[in-house]
Write a protein that holds these residues in place. Structure first.
Motif, PDB file in Angstrom:
ATOM      1  N   ARG A 200      -2.516   0.816  12.250  1.00 41.88           N
ATOM      2  CA  ARG A 200      -1.650   1.762  13.087  1.00 41.88           C
ATOM      3  C   ARG A 200      -0.178   1.131  12.310  1.00 41.88           C
ATOM      4  O   ARG A 200       0.789   2.042  12.077  1.00 41.88           O
ATOM      5  CB  ARG A 200      -1.511   1.186  14.644  1.00 41.88           C
ATOM      6  N   HIS A 201       0.007  -0.095  12.212  1.00 42.18           N
ATOM      7  CA  HIS A 201       1.206  -0.549  11.731  1.00 42.18           C
ATOM      8  C   HIS A 201       1.560   0.206   9.978  1.00 42.18           C
ATOM      9  O   HIS A 201       2.441   0.362   9.630  1.00 42.18           O
ATOM     10  CB  HIS A 201       1.319  -1.997  11.454  1.00 42.18           C
ATOM     11  N   HIS A 202       0.298   0.094   9.307  1.00 44.77           N
ATOM     12  CA  HIS A 202       0.296   0.663   7.966  1.00 44.77           C
ATOM     13  C   HIS A 202       0.618   2.011   7.704  1.00 44.77           C
ATOM     14  O   HIS A 202       1.176   2.448   6.885  1.00 44.77           O
ATOM     15  CB  HIS A 202      -0.981   0.274   7.145  1.00 44.77           C
ATOM     16  N   ARG A 203       0.064   2.604   8.829  1.00 45.27           N
ATOM     17  CA  ARG A 203       0.429   4.116   8.770  1.00 45.27           C
ATOM     18  C   ARG A 203       1.927   4.324   9.060  1.00 45.27           C
ATOM     19  O   ARG A 203       2.546   5.293   8.563  1.00 45.27           O
ATOM     20  CB  ARG A 203      -0.585   4.749  10.042  1.00 45.27           C
ATOM     21  N   ALA A 204       2.537   3.605   9.960  1.00 47.31           N
ATOM     22  CA  ALA A 204       3.946   3.742  10.319  1.00 47.31           C
ATOM     23  C   ALA A 204       4.521   3.265   9.240  1.00 47.31           C
ATOM     24  O   ALA A 204       5.665   4.047   8.701  1.00 47.31           O
ATOM     25  CB  ALA A 204       4.186   2.925  11.567  1.00 47.31           C
ATOM     26  N   ILE A 205       4.402   2.421   8.385  1.00 46.92           N
ATOM     27  CA  ILE A 205       5.178   2.016   7.210  1.00 46.92           C
ATOM     28  C   ILE A 205       4.870   3.095   6.071  1.00 46.92           C
ATOM     29  O   ILE A 205       5.804   3.327   5.509  1.00 46.92           O
ATOM     30  CB  ILE A 205       4.424   0.630   6.591  1.00 46.92           C
ATOM     31  N   ALA A 206       3.655   3.661   6.036  1.00 46.76           N
ATOM     32  CA  ALA A 206       3.605   4.441   4.891  1.00 46.76           C
ATOM     33  C   ALA A 206       4.313   5.809   5.335  1.00 46.76           C
ATOM     34  O   ALA A 206       5.107   6.564   4.597  1.00 46.76           O
ATOM     35  CB  ALA A 206       2.115   5.094   5.033  1.00 46.76           C
ATOM     36  N   ASP A 207       4.407   6.342   6.719  1.00 45.15           N
ATOM     37  CA  ASP A 207       5.213   7.266   6.973  1.00 45.15           C
ATOM     38  C   ASP A 207       6.592   7.014   6.802  1.00 45.15           C
ATOM     39  O   ASP A 207       7.347   7.900   6.329  1.00 45.15           O
ATOM     40  CB  ASP A 207       5.046   7.577   8.615  1.00 45.15           C
ATOM     41  N   ARG A 208       7.132   6.026   7.206  1.00 46.78           N
ATOM     42  CA  ARG A 208       8.416   5.612   7.008  1.00 46.78           C
ATOM     43  C   ARG A 208       8.895   5.503   5.519  1.00 46.78           C
ATOM     44  O   ARG A 208       9.911   6.114   5.125  1.00 46.78           O
ATOM     45  CB  ARG A 208       8.808   3.991   7.438  1.00 46.78           C
TER      46      ARG A 208
ATOM     47  N   LYS B 178       0.847  -1.244   0.027  1.00 50.33           N
ATOM     48  CA  LYS B 178       0.057  -0.150   0.017  1.00 50.33           C
ATOM     49  C   LYS B 178       0.879   1.125  -0.061  1.00 50.33           C
ATOM     50  O   LYS B 178       0.536   2.241  -0.740  1.00 50.33           O
ATOM     51  CB  LYS B 178      -0.853   0.113   1.137  1.00 50.33           C
ATOM     52  N   ALA B 179       2.021   1.237   0.874  1.00 48.59           N
ATOM     53  CA  ALA B 179       2.745   2.625   0.818  1.00 48.59           C
ATOM     54  C   ALA B 179       3.549   2.748  -0.490  1.00 48.59           C
ATOM     55  O   ALA B 179       3.582   4.048  -0.743  1.00 48.59           O
ATOM     56  CB  ALA B 179       3.775   2.272   2.049  1.00 48.59           C
ATOM     57  N   ARG B 180       3.889   1.661  -0.985  1.00 52.16           N
ATOM     58  CA  ARG B 180       4.554   1.850  -2.156  1.00 52.16           C
ATOM     59  C   ARG B 180       3.623   2.342  -3.408  1.00 52.16           C
ATOM     60  O   ARG B 180       4.255   2.932  -4.320  1.00 52.16           O
ATOM     61  CB  ARG B 180       5.235   0.646  -3.008  1.00 52.16           C
ATOM     62  N   HIS B 181       2.465   1.936  -3.427  1.00 48.66           N
ATOM     63  CA  HIS B 181       1.468   2.430  -4.281  1.00 48.66           C
ATOM     64  C   HIS B 181       0.667   3.548  -4.027  1.00 48.66           C
ATOM     65  O   HIS B 181      -0.440   3.834  -4.469  1.00 48.66           O
ATOM     66  CB  HIS B 181       0.775   1.205  -4.937  1.00 48.66           C
ATOM     67  N   SER B 182       0.929   4.201  -2.883  1.00 45.41           N
ATOM     68  CA  SER B 182       0.263   5.455  -2.311  1.00 45.41           C
ATOM     69  C   SER B 182      -1.149   5.042  -2.198  1.00 45.41           C
ATOM     70  O   SER B 182      -2.164   5.952  -2.491  1.00 45.41           O
ATOM     71  CB  SER B 182       0.377   6.490  -3.311  1.00 45.41           C
ATOM     72  N   LEU B 183      -1.428   3.884  -1.600  1.00 51.61           N
ATOM     73  CA  LEU B 183      -2.941   3.535  -1.015  1.00 51.61           C
ATOM     74  C   LEU B 183      -2.920   3.745   0.238  1.00 51.61           C
ATOM     75  O   LEU B 183      -2.111   3.903   1.236  1.00 51.61           O
ATOM     76  CB  LEU B 183      -3.082   2.082  -1.259  1.00 51.61           C
ATOM     77  N   PRO B 184      -4.347   4.188   0.605  1.00 47.69           N
ATOM     78  CA  PRO B 184      -4.639   4.526   2.139  1.00 47.69           C
ATOM     79  C   PRO B 184      -4.281   3.258   3.135  1.00 47.69           C
ATOM     80  O   PRO B 184      -4.414   2.186   2.628  1.00 47.69           O
ATOM     81  CB  PRO B 184      -6.032   5.059   2.324  1.00 47.69           C
ATOM     82  N   PRO B 185      -3.632   3.666   4.362  1.00 43.49           N
ATOM     83  CA  PRO B 185      -3.528   2.722   5.364  1.00 43.49           C
ATOM     84  C   PRO B 185      -4.955   1.924   5.712  1.00 43.49           C
ATOM     85  O   PRO B 185      -4.606   0.649   5.958  1.00 43.49           O
ATOM     86  CB  PRO B 185      -2.891   3.341   6.377  1.00 43.49           C
TER      87      PRO B 185
END
Length: 129
Positions: free
Chosen positions: A103-111, A56-63
């Motif tokens: 919560r983990h997905h948001r942290a991954i997206a932020d990182r 999701k983070a690599r493809h700018s998808l919401p967490p």
């Protein structure tokens, strides 16, 4: 006490107490095994959701994906009903897990965003140039 004779006063209770203790130990051993299995299953589940978060983070998808989450909760409620488990408990359990996953997905997206920003900025410091 020989076979076919009545136990002395109090002797039957101690035999019953010992049988109850043995049964309790057996049941607790089963519970301990199930708890261990649950921990390992949750660990495997979170390994998968970690990969989902990275994708999701690599493809700018919401967490979070509220539609997917609602469908999963409804699915788990049906499974719980079929298994004779309280569906409200199952929903609380999955809601807690989903909260942790998001919560983990948001942290991954932020990182991932921070890494991309640092990469776009290029090398820093006096050696650059």
């Amino acid at each position: 006490m020989s076979e076919g004779t009545a136990p002395a006063a109090g002797e039957g209770a101690s035999v019953a107490d010992e049988a109850a203790r043995e049964r309790l130990l057996y049941l607790r051993g089963s519970i301990d095994n199930l708890d261990a299995a649950l921990v390992h299953l949750l660990a495997e589940r979170f390994k998968c959701t970690q990969q989902v978060g990275e994708l999701k983070a690599r493809h700018s998808l919401p967490p979070a994906d509220p539609a997917r989450e609602a469908a999963q909760i409804e699915r788990l409620r049906r499974l719980a009903e079929d298994a004779k488990l309280d569906p409200a408990f199952a929903e609380k359990f999955l809601t807690f897990i989903i909260g942790e996953v998001v919560r983990h997905h948001r942290a991954i997206a932020d990182r991932t965003h921070e890494e991309a920003t640092a990469e776009a900025a290029g090398p820093a410091g006096p050696a650059a140039g």
